[in-house]
Enzyme design. Structure first.
Site, PDB file in Angstrom:
ATOM      1  N   ASN A  12     -16.330  15.883  60.287  1.00 60.00           N
ATOM      2  CA  ASN A  12     -14.997  15.836  59.676  1.00 60.00           C
ATOM      3  C   ASN A  12     -15.173  16.193  58.201  1.00 60.00           C
ATOM      4  O   ASN A  12     -15.603  15.360  57.416  1.00 60.00           O
ATOM      5  CB  ASN A  12     -14.433  14.413  59.844  1.00 60.00           C
ATOM      6  CG  ASN A  12     -13.119  14.211  59.127  1.00 60.00           C
ATOM      7  OD1 ASN A  12     -12.514  15.172  58.639  1.00 60.00           O
ATOM      8  ND2 ASN A  12     -12.671  12.965  59.052  1.00 60.00           N
ATOM      9  N   LYS A  14     -12.962  16.748  56.037  1.00 64.97           N
ATOM     10  CA  LYS A  14     -11.887  16.210  55.184  1.00 64.97           C
ATOM     11  C   LYS A  14     -11.398  17.300  54.218  1.00 64.97           C
ATOM     12  O   LYS A  14     -11.400  18.467  54.594  1.00 64.97           O
ATOM     13  CB  LYS A  14     -12.361  14.940  54.474  1.00 64.97           C
ATOM     14  CG  LYS A  14     -12.950  13.920  55.455  1.00 64.97           C
ATOM     15  CD  LYS A  14     -13.155  12.555  54.876  1.00 64.97           C
ATOM     16  CE  LYS A  14     -13.728  11.633  55.953  1.00 64.97           C
ATOM     17  NZ  LYS A  14     -13.862  10.249  55.516  1.00 64.97           N
ATOM     18  N   HIS A  97      -6.856   9.340  62.137  1.00 66.94           N
ATOM     19  CA  HIS A  97      -7.925   8.920  61.217  1.00 66.94           C
ATOM     20  C   HIS A  97      -7.359   7.864  60.268  1.00 66.94           C
ATOM     21  O   HIS A  97      -6.188   7.914  59.892  1.00 66.94           O
ATOM     22  CB  HIS A  97      -8.443  10.129  60.434  1.00 66.94           C
ATOM     23  CG  HIS A  97      -9.672   9.819  59.648  1.00 66.94           C
ATOM     24  ND1 HIS A  97      -9.632   9.161  58.443  1.00 66.94           N
ATOM     25  CD2 HIS A  97     -10.982  10.032  59.920  1.00 66.94           C
ATOM     26  CE1 HIS A  97     -10.878   8.994  58.008  1.00 66.94           C
ATOM     27  NE2 HIS A  97     -11.712   9.522  58.873  1.00 66.94           N
ATOM     28  N   GLU A  99      -7.571   7.507  57.223  1.00 70.01           N
ATOM     29  CA  GLU A  99      -6.965   8.062  55.988  1.00 70.01           C
ATOM     30  C   GLU A  99      -5.548   8.570  56.252  1.00 70.01           C
ATOM     31  O   GLU A  99      -4.696   8.537  55.363  1.00 70.01           O
ATOM     32  CB  GLU A  99      -7.884   9.161  55.417  1.00 70.01           C
ATOM     33  CG  GLU A  99      -9.137   8.545  54.797  1.00 70.01           C
ATOM     34  CD  GLU A  99     -10.397   9.402  54.872  1.00 70.01           C
ATOM     35  OE1 GLU A  99     -10.305  10.608  55.122  1.00 70.01           O
ATOM     36  OE2 GLU A  99     -11.499   8.825  54.692  1.00 70.01           O
ATOM     37  N   GLU A 167     -14.084   3.898  64.075  1.00 65.15           N
ATOM     38  CA  GLU A 167     -14.475   4.032  62.676  1.00 65.15           C
ATOM     39  C   GLU A 167     -14.013   2.802  61.899  1.00 65.15           C
ATOM     40  O   GLU A 167     -12.849   2.740  61.471  1.00 65.15           O
ATOM     41  CB  GLU A 167     -13.830   5.283  62.072  1.00 65.15           C
ATOM     42  CG  GLU A 167     -14.232   6.564  62.760  1.00 65.15           C
ATOM     43  CD  GLU A 167     -14.134   7.764  61.825  1.00 65.15           C
ATOM     44  OE1 GLU A 167     -15.123   8.481  61.700  1.00 65.15           O
ATOM     45  OE2 GLU A 167     -13.079   7.956  61.202  1.00 65.15           O
ATOM     46  N   GLY A 173     -17.284   6.291  54.227  1.00 66.24           N
ATOM     47  CA  GLY A 173     -17.556   6.814  52.887  1.00 66.24           C
ATOM     48  C   GLY A 173     -18.106   5.763  51.936  1.00 66.24           C
ATOM     49  O   GLY A 173     -18.170   5.979  50.727  1.00 66.24           O
ATOM     50  N   SER A 213     -20.245   6.290  57.651  1.00 65.24           N
ATOM     51  CA  SER A 213     -21.559   6.382  56.993  1.00 65.24           C
ATOM     52  C   SER A 213     -22.706   6.614  57.977  1.00 65.24           C
ATOM     53  O   SER A 213     -23.793   6.084  57.794  1.00 65.24           O
ATOM     54  CB  SER A 213     -21.811   5.149  56.118  1.00 65.24           C
ATOM     55  OG  SER A 213     -20.811   5.057  55.104  1.00 65.24           O
TER      56      SER A 213
HETATM   57  P1  PGA Z   1     -18.219   9.086  56.486  1.00 72.07           P
HETATM   58  O1  PGA Z   1     -16.773   9.437  57.118  1.00 72.07           O
HETATM   59  O2  PGA Z   1     -19.255   9.606  57.443  1.00 72.07           O
HETATM   60  O3  PGA Z   1     -18.243   9.837  55.170  1.00 72.07           O
HETATM   61  O4  PGA Z   1     -18.278   7.623  56.312  1.00 72.07           O
HETATM   62  C1  PGA Z   1     -16.538   9.306  58.489  1.00 72.07           C
HETATM   63  C2  PGA Z   1     -15.093   9.674  58.768  1.00 72.07           C
HETATM   64  O5  PGA Z   1     -14.217   9.287  57.996  1.00 72.07           O
HETATM   65  O6  PGA Z   1     -14.802  10.345  59.785  1.00 72.07           O
END
Ligand code: PGA
Length: 252
Positions: A12, A14, A97, A99, A167, A173, A213
């Site tokens: 992803n 983003k 997601h 976000e 997630e 992140g 992460s």
């Molecule tokens: P990350 O993000 O690996 O940077 O923690 C995962 C995601 O939001 O899909």
């Protein structure tokens, strides 16, 4: 991981990558896509979908978008539809997601409507669920996950057109990963909820990815868990060597 479910490693990106960097990253990943023991997918920003598809469309690398609208066309300024995503060469779309849920107010019902529209367009919906830190601290993780699973997944989904991503919001992140045991506990719970909502066959065959992460250093321990069938990778998917190292951890 189970022998019966083919793992998925999805990146992803983003809101990252301009054209030159994005094409270089896609090309480097595509070069190895035929050699890994999993379905390898990248989800670049919408601006790059057509050009990435032109560059790597003939390879084993799958292409996905990061969101879509639930209608095919119309007066929805700023949105893109499942038909457009399909037209850009995608086979996958990430939906719900955290976000999107947090910054765009998306509800389970929104996610379900989008997933239904995406599946009707023959896209694989990667449907995300996950608890916040406050919800985990309050002991509400399993209740929150159950509600999201019941509310976000279309009832006529199949294991071919659906992938679930667990997630935990507190792990995205942040560099703080769920331990393999913590993740497995929730994945097992998700599979149980899938069985009660959509039947045992659906639950047994549907891939459930971990996201938050995931890195080359922790991927094999997470992927070794019985109900973890791959990863949805944010930060580490922006580096081809890291992303491919995670994909290679699948077979270890
Ligand atoms: P990350 O993000 O690996 O940077 O923690 C995962 C995601 O939001 O899909």
């Amino acid at each position: 991981m189970s022998q019966s479910r083919r793992p998925v490693i999805a990146g992803n990106w983003k809101m990252n990558c301009l054209r030159a960097d994005g094409l270089a990253l896609a090309e480097a990943v595509a070069a190895q896509a035929g050699q890994v023991d999993c379905d390898l997918v990248i989800c670049p920003p919408a601006t790059l979908l057509h050009s990435v598809h032109e560059l790597v469309g003939e390879t084993a690398l799958g292409l996905g978008a990061q969101d879509c609208h639930y209608k095919d066309s119309g007066a929805f300024t700023g949105n893109i539809s499942p038909t457009m995503i399909k037209d850009a060469g995608c086979s996958y779309v990430i939906l719900g997601h955290s976000e999107r849920r947090e910054y765009h107010g998306e509800t389970d019902a929104d996610v379900q409507a989008k997933a239904k529209a995406a599946q009707q367009e023959d896209l694989v919906a990667i449907i995300c669920v996950g608890e916040t830190e406050a919800q985990r601290d309050a002991g509400d993780t399993m209740t929150v996950i159950s509600e999201q699973i019941k509310g976000s997944i279309p009832t006529d989904s199949t294991s071919e057109n659906t992938v679930i991503a667990y997630e935990p919001v507190w792990a995205i992140g942040t560099g703080r990963t769920a331990s393999p045991e913590e993740a497995q506990e929730v994945h097992q719970h998700i599979r149980k909820e899938l069985a009660s909502a959509l039947g045992e066959d659906f639950a047994a065959a549907t891939r459930i990815l971990y996201g938050g992460s995931m890195k080359p250093g922790n991927a094999s321990d997470l992927l070794a868990q019985a109900d973890i069938d791959g990863g949805l990778i944010g930060g580490a998917s922006l580096n081809s060597a890291d992303f491919l190292a995670i994909a290679n951890a699948v077979s270890k």
